[in-house]
Design a protein around this motif. Structure first.
Motif, PDB file in Angstrom:
ATOM      1  N   SER A 134       2.685  41.849  -0.144  1.00 24.73           N
ATOM      2  CA  SER A 134       3.233  40.557   0.275  1.00 24.73           C
ATOM      3  C   SER A 134       4.690  40.451  -0.140  1.00 24.73           C
ATOM      4  O   SER A 134       5.551  40.017   0.627  1.00 24.73           O
ATOM      5  CB  SER A 134       2.425  39.423  -0.376  1.00 24.73           C
ATOM      6  OG  SER A 134       3.124  38.213  -0.248  1.00 24.73           O
ATOM      7  N   ALA A 135       4.981  40.862  -1.369  1.00 24.36           N
ATOM      8  CA  ALA A 135       6.344  40.715  -1.887  1.00 24.36           C
ATOM      9  C   ALA A 135       7.320  41.652  -1.168  1.00 24.36           C
ATOM     10  O   ALA A 135       8.394  41.243  -0.741  1.00 24.36           O
ATOM     11  CB  ALA A 135       6.352  40.978  -3.394  1.00 24.36           C
ATOM     12  N   GLY A 167       8.851  43.522   1.696  1.00 21.80           N
ATOM     13  CA  GLY A 167       8.816  43.401   3.151  1.00 21.80           C
ATOM     14  C   GLY A 167      10.236  43.370   3.679  1.00 21.80           C
ATOM     15  O   GLY A 167      11.149  43.978   3.096  1.00 21.80           O
ATOM     16  N   LEU A 168      10.425  42.640   4.753  1.00 16.51           N
ATOM     17  CA  LEU A 168      11.767  42.549   5.333  1.00 16.51           C
ATOM     18  C   LEU A 168      12.762  41.992   4.328  1.00 16.51           C
ATOM     19  O   LEU A 168      13.946  42.284   4.369  1.00 16.51           O
ATOM     20  CB  LEU A 168      11.741  41.650   6.563  1.00 16.51           C
ATOM     21  CG  LEU A 168      10.898  42.156   7.730  1.00 16.51           C
ATOM     22  CD1 LEU A 168      10.926  41.157   8.873  1.00 16.51           C
ATOM     23  CD2 LEU A 168      11.421  43.503   8.201  1.00 16.51           C
ATOM     24  N   GLY A 169      12.260  41.156   3.408  1.00 15.36           N
ATOM     25  CA  GLY A 169      13.133  40.569   2.394  1.00 15.36           C
ATOM     26  C   GLY A 169      13.867  41.636   1.599  1.00 15.36           C
ATOM     27  O   GLY A 169      15.038  41.479   1.262  1.00 15.36           O
ATOM     28  N   ASN A 170      13.187  42.733   1.312  1.00 14.11           N
ATOM     29  CA  ASN A 170      13.802  43.787   0.495  1.00 14.11           C
ATOM     30  C   ASN A 170      14.702  44.704   1.303  1.00 14.11           C
ATOM     31  O   ASN A 170      15.795  45.043   0.885  1.00 14.11           O
ATOM     32  CB  ASN A 170      12.715  44.648  -0.150  1.00 14.11           C
ATOM     33  CG  ASN A 170      11.714  43.818  -0.901  1.00 14.11           C
ATOM     34  OD1 ASN A 170      11.007  43.008  -0.311  1.00 14.11           O
ATOM     35  ND2 ASN A 170      11.671  43.974  -2.197  1.00 14.11           N
ATOM     36  N   ILE A 188       8.385  30.219   8.271  1.00 16.59           N
ATOM     37  CA  ILE A 188       8.797  31.599   7.966  1.00 16.59           C
ATOM     38  C   ILE A 188       8.074  32.582   8.892  1.00 16.59           C
ATOM     39  O   ILE A 188       8.682  33.494   9.447  1.00 16.59           O
ATOM     40  CB  ILE A 188       8.543  31.951   6.481  1.00 16.59           C
ATOM     41  CG1 ILE A 188       9.399  31.074   5.580  1.00 16.59           C
ATOM     42  CG2 ILE A 188       8.841  33.427   6.216  1.00 16.59           C
ATOM     43  CD1 ILE A 188       9.308  31.381   4.098  1.00 16.59           C
ATOM     44  N   TYR A 225       9.940  35.482  11.033  1.00 19.61           N
ATOM     45  CA  TYR A 225       9.677  36.787  10.417  1.00 19.61           C
ATOM     46  C   TYR A 225       9.128  37.756  11.474  1.00 19.61           C
ATOM     47  O   TYR A 225       9.465  38.932  11.512  1.00 19.61           O
ATOM     48  CB  TYR A 225       8.636  36.586   9.313  1.00 19.61           C
ATOM     49  CG  TYR A 225       8.630  37.644   8.234  1.00 19.61           C
ATOM     50  CD1 TYR A 225       9.499  37.552   7.149  1.00 19.61           C
ATOM     51  CD2 TYR A 225       7.753  38.711   8.277  1.00 19.61           C
ATOM     52  CE1 TYR A 225       9.485  38.506   6.147  1.00 19.61           C
ATOM     53  CE2 TYR A 225       7.729  39.668   7.280  1.00 19.61           C
ATOM     54  CZ  TYR A 225       8.605  39.559   6.212  1.00 19.61           C
ATOM     55  OH  TYR A 225       8.592  40.499   5.222  1.00 19.61           O
ATOM     56  N   PHE A 241      12.060  34.030  -1.821  1.00 16.30           N
ATOM     57  CA  PHE A 241      11.606  34.675  -0.582  1.00 16.30           C
ATOM     58  C   PHE A 241      11.044  36.057  -0.881  1.00 16.30           C
ATOM     59  O   PHE A 241       9.946  36.412  -0.450  1.00 16.30           O
ATOM     60  CB  PHE A 241      12.796  34.765   0.387  1.00 16.30           C
ATOM     61  CG  PHE A 241      12.442  35.299   1.748  1.00 16.30           C
ATOM     62  CD1 PHE A 241      12.047  34.425   2.760  1.00 16.30           C
ATOM     63  CD2 PHE A 241      12.511  36.651   2.028  1.00 16.30           C
ATOM     64  CE1 PHE A 241      11.725  34.901   4.029  1.00 16.30           C
ATOM     65  CE2 PHE A 241      12.191  37.144   3.291  1.00 16.30           C
ATOM     66  CZ  PHE A 241      11.801  36.265   4.285  1.00 16.30           C
ATOM     67  N   THR A 242      11.800  36.837  -1.649  1.00 16.96           N
ATOM     68  CA  THR A 242      11.409  38.226  -1.836  1.00 16.96           C
ATOM     69  C   THR A 242      10.138  38.363  -2.674  1.00 16.96           C
ATOM     70  O   THR A 242       9.363  39.290  -2.499  1.00 16.96           O
ATOM     71  CB  THR A 242      12.575  39.047  -2.438  1.00 16.96           C
ATOM     72  OG1 THR A 242      12.266  40.436  -2.316  1.00 16.96           O
ATOM     73  CG2 THR A 242      12.833  38.716  -3.890  1.00 16.96           C
ATOM     74  N   SER A 248       7.755  36.194  -2.558  1.00 19.28           N
ATOM     75  CA  SER A 248       6.731  35.399  -1.855  1.00 19.28           C
ATOM     76  C   SER A 248       6.333  34.154  -2.645  1.00 19.28           C
ATOM     77  O   SER A 248       5.153  33.832  -2.752  1.00 19.28           O
ATOM     78  CB  SER A 248       5.460  36.218  -1.593  1.00 19.28           C
ATOM     79  OG  SER A 248       5.751  37.424  -0.962  1.00 19.28           O
ATOM     80  N   MET A 288       5.684  28.740  -1.795  1.00 18.35           N
ATOM     81  CA  MET A 288       4.922  28.153  -0.682  1.00 18.35           C
ATOM     82  C   MET A 288       3.423  28.426  -0.812  1.00 18.35           C
ATOM     83  O   MET A 288       2.667  28.175   0.105  1.00 18.35           O
ATOM     84  CB  MET A 288       5.431  28.675   0.654  1.00 18.35           C
ATOM     85  CG  MET A 288       5.520  30.181   0.728  1.00 18.35           C
ATOM     86  SD  MET A 288       5.780  30.763   2.398  1.00 18.35           S
ATOM     87  CE  MET A 288       4.225  31.606   2.642  1.00 18.35           C
ATOM     88  N   ALA A 348       1.809  31.391  -1.408  1.00 18.72           N
ATOM     89  CA  ALA A 348       1.227  32.690  -1.058  1.00 18.72           C
ATOM     90  C   ALA A 348       0.552  33.302  -2.283  1.00 18.72           C
ATOM     91  O   ALA A 348      -0.543  33.869  -2.196  1.00 18.72           O
ATOM     92  CB  ALA A 348       2.294  33.632  -0.513  1.00 18.72           C
ATOM     93  N   SER A 385       3.490  41.606   4.594  1.00 24.16           N
ATOM     94  CA  SER A 385       4.072  40.323   4.189  1.00 24.16           C
ATOM     95  C   SER A 385       3.674  39.231   5.172  1.00 24.16           C
ATOM     96  O   SER A 385       3.278  38.130   4.769  1.00 24.16           O
ATOM     97  CB  SER A 385       5.595  40.417   4.130  1.00 24.16           C
ATOM     98  OG  SER A 385       5.980  41.389   3.190  1.00 24.16           O
ATOM     99  N   SER A 399       0.333  37.893   4.558  1.00 22.57           N
ATOM    100  CA  SER A 399       0.194  36.947   3.436  1.00 22.57           C
ATOM    101  C   SER A 399       0.744  35.574   3.814  1.00 22.57           C
ATOM    102  O   SER A 399       0.260  34.550   3.348  1.00 22.57           O
ATOM    103  CB  SER A 399       0.885  37.481   2.185  1.00 22.57           C
ATOM    104  OG  SER A 399       2.288  37.429   2.314  1.00 22.57           O
ATOM    105  N   ILE A 400       1.772  35.564   4.656  1.00 20.46           N
ATOM    106  CA  ILE A 400       2.335  34.272   5.061  1.00 20.46           C
ATOM    107  C   ILE A 400       1.316  33.541   5.934  1.00 20.46           C
ATOM    108  O   ILE A 400       1.029  32.358   5.742  1.00 20.46           O
ATOM    109  CB  ILE A 400       3.663  34.480   5.836  1.00 20.46           C
ATOM    110  CG1 ILE A 400       4.658  35.298   4.993  1.00 20.46           C
ATOM    111  CG2 ILE A 400       4.278  33.143   6.206  1.00 20.46           C
ATOM    112  CD1 ILE A 400       5.918  35.705   5.730  1.00 20.46           C
TER     113      ILE A 400
HETATM  114  N1  PFF Z   1       8.270  38.462   0.347  1.00 26.92           N
HETATM  115  C1  PFF Z   1       8.351  38.778   1.736  1.00 26.92           C
HETATM  116  C2  PFF Z   1       9.546  39.697   1.954  1.00 26.92           C
HETATM  117  O1  PFF Z   1      10.308  39.944   1.000  1.00 26.92           O
HETATM  118  O2  PFF Z   1       9.715  40.181   3.059  1.00 26.92           O
HETATM  119  C3  PFF Z   1       8.433  37.572   2.628  1.00 26.92           C
HETATM  120  C4  PFF Z   1       7.515  36.460   2.239  1.00 26.92           C
HETATM  121  C5  PFF Z   1       6.143  36.700   2.163  1.00 26.92           C
HETATM  122  C6  PFF Z   1       8.018  35.219   1.922  1.00 26.92           C
HETATM  123  C7  PFF Z   1       5.292  35.688   1.722  1.00 26.92           C
HETATM  124  C8  PFF Z   1       7.194  34.211   1.507  1.00 26.92           C
HETATM  125  C9  PFF Z   1       5.832  34.463   1.405  1.00 26.92           C
HETATM  126  F1  PFF Z   1       5.060  33.532   0.973  1.00 26.92           F
END
Ligand code: PFF
Length: 465
Positions: free
Chosen positions: A22-23, A25-28, A102, A106, A228-229, A231, A234, A236, A322, A325-326
C-alpha cells in the motif's frame, strides 16, 4: 458486521507485504522524484524526511492501533472507540471521501503506466531514439484523451476485480510476489545509474540541501507527501490494521514500513535524477518526469528492452497494490455499515471512481485550459488533476492525520494501548502520546498556516503586518 465478508491476514509476512504494498506505489517512483525536482532537491528531501519521522511514523502507529483494536473500517472503528454519536467519526467520513478522490486520479496515472508497459513490449525505447524523442512520447499519449480514459478504465477494472476477491485470496497473494520483484529491479537499476555520468550531480541534488530554495509551499508539499507515501491520514492503515491479529508488534511494523518506503523513494530519486543530469533533461518537468527519463535509460543499456518491460510491469503492480488499499477503505466502509455484498460495493465504487477520474484524464488535453479558482490556496490556479491531488494530499490527508493523532493521543483509553502494545513497546507510550498530542498537531498546524497562506488573515486580525 457480517463476519464472513471480513478476513485476517494469513501470515505476518503477508501483512507486512500488503502494508508495504500500500505504501510503496506511484508516490515513491512517480511523485517523489517529480515534486523533489519541482521544489529544487535537497532541502525538500530533508523536510519530507523530518515529516516522515516526526509525524508519519507516529500517525501510522495510531492508525494501526485504531484498526487492530476494533477490526472495523475507519468510521466503524471510531464509533467503537469513542461512541456512536461521537463527532470524531468525521475522521472516518473524511477518509472515505479522500480515498475516493485519490483513487480517481491515481488510476489515471496508472493508466499511463499501462501504456508504457505496451510501449516497452513493442520495443519502442531503443537506441535509434534520442532523449527528446523519448520524452515527447508521453505528450503524444496525453493528447489522446480517449486512449487515456480507456487505460484508466482498464486499470480501475483490474483493481476492482482484485478487491472483489477480498483480503486473503486477492491482495495478499499478489503483494507477496510483486513487491520483492520491484525492489530487486530498483536495486539493479540503482547500481547501473550510479555508473552513469550524471549520478554525482544527482546525489548532490538530492542529498545536499540548499535551504534558501525552500518555500512554505514546498514544506506543505513535503508534509502532504509524507502522508501520501505512507498511505496515512485517510484510514488505509486503520483498514489494514483491522485485518491484523495480535501476533504482530505494531511499533516495529510501523518503523519497517516507513523505512522500506523511504528507501524505495530515495532509490527512485537517485535513478531518475542521474538520468536527468546525464541527458541534460529538466529536473522540474512535473508529473511527466519519470516517463521522459526512465525510458531514455532503458534505450541505452544492454537488455534495456527486457528491463523496461519488467520495470513497467512491476511499477504497474506497485501502483495496483496501492490502488487496492485505497479502494479497500471505501469498500470496507460500505460492507461494514450497510452489510452490502463485497461484489456489489466494489463494482459500484470502481465505476463511480472511474467516472470522477475522467476529469483528471482530460486535464492534460480537452480541458487542460480549465483552471479552478483555488489560486488563493495553492498560488496558481490548478487543473482538475492538480486540484484533486493537492486538495487530497496536501489538505485532507494532513488534516485527517492531525485528527487521528489528537484522537489517539487524547481520547483512546489506556486499556487499548495496554492491549495493543507489548510490554517492551509500552515503555514508549509517554513519548508516543507526547508526539501524538502536541508535536504532530503543532507541526501540521504551522505548516498549514504558512503553506496555505492562512497566516495573512490571522496576522491581519492581530494587527501584525
Ligand atoms: N502510498 C501510496 C503511494 O505512495 O503511491 C498511495 C496511497 C495509498 C495514498 C493509500 C493513500 C492511501 F491511503
Amino acid at each position: 458486521m457480517k463476519k464472513n465478508e471480513r478476513g485476517l491476514w494469513a501470515t505476518k509476512f503477508g501483512f507486512i507485504m500488503a502494508t508495504v504494498g500500500s505504501a510503496i506505489g506511484l508516490g515513491n517512483v512517480w511523485k517523489f522524484p517529480y515534486i523533489t525536482g519541482v521544489h529544487g532537491g535537497g532541502a525538500f528531501v530533508v523536510t519530507y524526511l523530518v515529516c516522515i519521522c516526526l509525524v508519519g511514523i507516529p500517525v501510522m502507529l495510531a492508525e494501526l492501533i485504531i484498526g487492530r483494536s476494533t477490526h472495523q473500517n475507519p468510521e466503524g472503528a471510531i464509533e467503537i472507540l469513542a461512541s456512536k454519536k461521537s463527532n470524531w467519526k468525521i475522521i472516518g467520513y473524511m477518509g472515505i471521501f479522500t480515498a475516493f478522490i485519490i483513487l480517481s486520479y491515481y488510476s489515471v496515472v496508472s493508466g499511463w503506466i499501462l501504456s508504457y508497459i505496451g510501449k516497452s513490449i513493442l520495443g519502442k525505447f531503443n537506441a535509434n531514439q534520442d532523449a527528446a524523442q523519448i520524452a515527447s512520447m508521453l505528450a503524444t499519449l496525453l493528447q489522446n484523451g480517449t486512449l487515456v480514459i480507456v487505460l484508466h478504465f482498464v486499470f480501475m477494472a483490474i483493481t476492482t476485480f482484485i478487491v472483489m476477491f477480498g483480503v486473503h485470496s486477492g491482495i495478499e497473494k499478489a503483494s507477496n510476489i510483486l513487491m520483492p520483484a520491484l525492489f530487486i529491479m530498483l536495486l539493479g537499476l540503482l547500481i547501473y545509474a550510479l555508473t552513469i555520468p550524471g549520478s554525482l550531480s544527482a546525489l548532490e541534488f538530492i542529498f545536499k540541501p540548499d535551504f534558501s530554495k525552500l518555500t512554505p509551499k514546498a514544506v506543505l508539499e513535503g508534509l502532504g507527501h509524507a502522508f501520501f507515501t505512507l498511505s496515512l491520514g485517510m484510514g488505509a492503515m486503520i483498514t489494514y490494521g483491522s485485518y491484523l491479529n495480535h501476533n504482530q508488534r505494531l511499533i516495529p511494523s510501523a518503523f519497517l514500513v516507513a523505512l522500506l518506503d523511504t528507501v524505495v523513494a530515495l532509490i527512485a530519486g537517485v535513478i531518475i535524477f542521474s538520468i536527468v543530469f546525464t541527458f541534460n533533461l529538466e529536473p522540474d518537468a512535473g508529473p511527466t518526469l519519470i516517463f521522459s527519463t526512465l525510458p531514455s535509460l532503458f534505450s541505452q543499456i544492454p537488455y534495456g528492452n527486457i528491463i523496461a518491460v519488467l520495470f513497467f510491469i512491476s511499477l504497474g503492480f506497485a501502483a495496483l497494490t496501492s490502488a487496492i488499499s485505497i479502494m479497500e477503505v471505501v469498500v470496507s466502509f460500505f460492507i461494514d455499515k450497510f452489510h452490502w455484498t463485497r461484489k456489489k460495493v466494489t463494482i459500484s465504487v470502481g465505476f463511480a471512481a472511474f467516472l470522477l477520474g475522467i476529469l483528471s484524464a482530460l486535464s492534460f488535453n480537452v480541458i487542460s485550459e480549465v483552471k479552478l479558482p483555488l489560486g488563493f490556496l495553492f498560488g496558481e490556479r490548478p487543473t482538475f488533476f492538480d486540484a484533486f491531488d493537492k486538495i487530497a494530499s496536501n489538505i485532507l490527508l494532513p488534516l485527517g492525520g492531525l485528527l487521528i493523532a489528537v484522537f489517539v493521543g487524547f481520547k483512546v483509553k489506556k486499556a487499548v494501548f495496554d492491549r495493543e502494545l507489548t510490554t517492551s513497546e509500552k515503555k514508549l507510550v509517554p513519548i508516543i502520546k507526547f508526539i501524538l498530542r502536541f508535536v504532530a498537531p503543532a507541526l501540521i498546524g504551522i505548516v498549514f498556516l504558512y503553506g496555505l497562506n492562512l497566516t495573512h488573515p490571522i496576522f491581519e486580525y492581530l494587527g501584525i503586518e
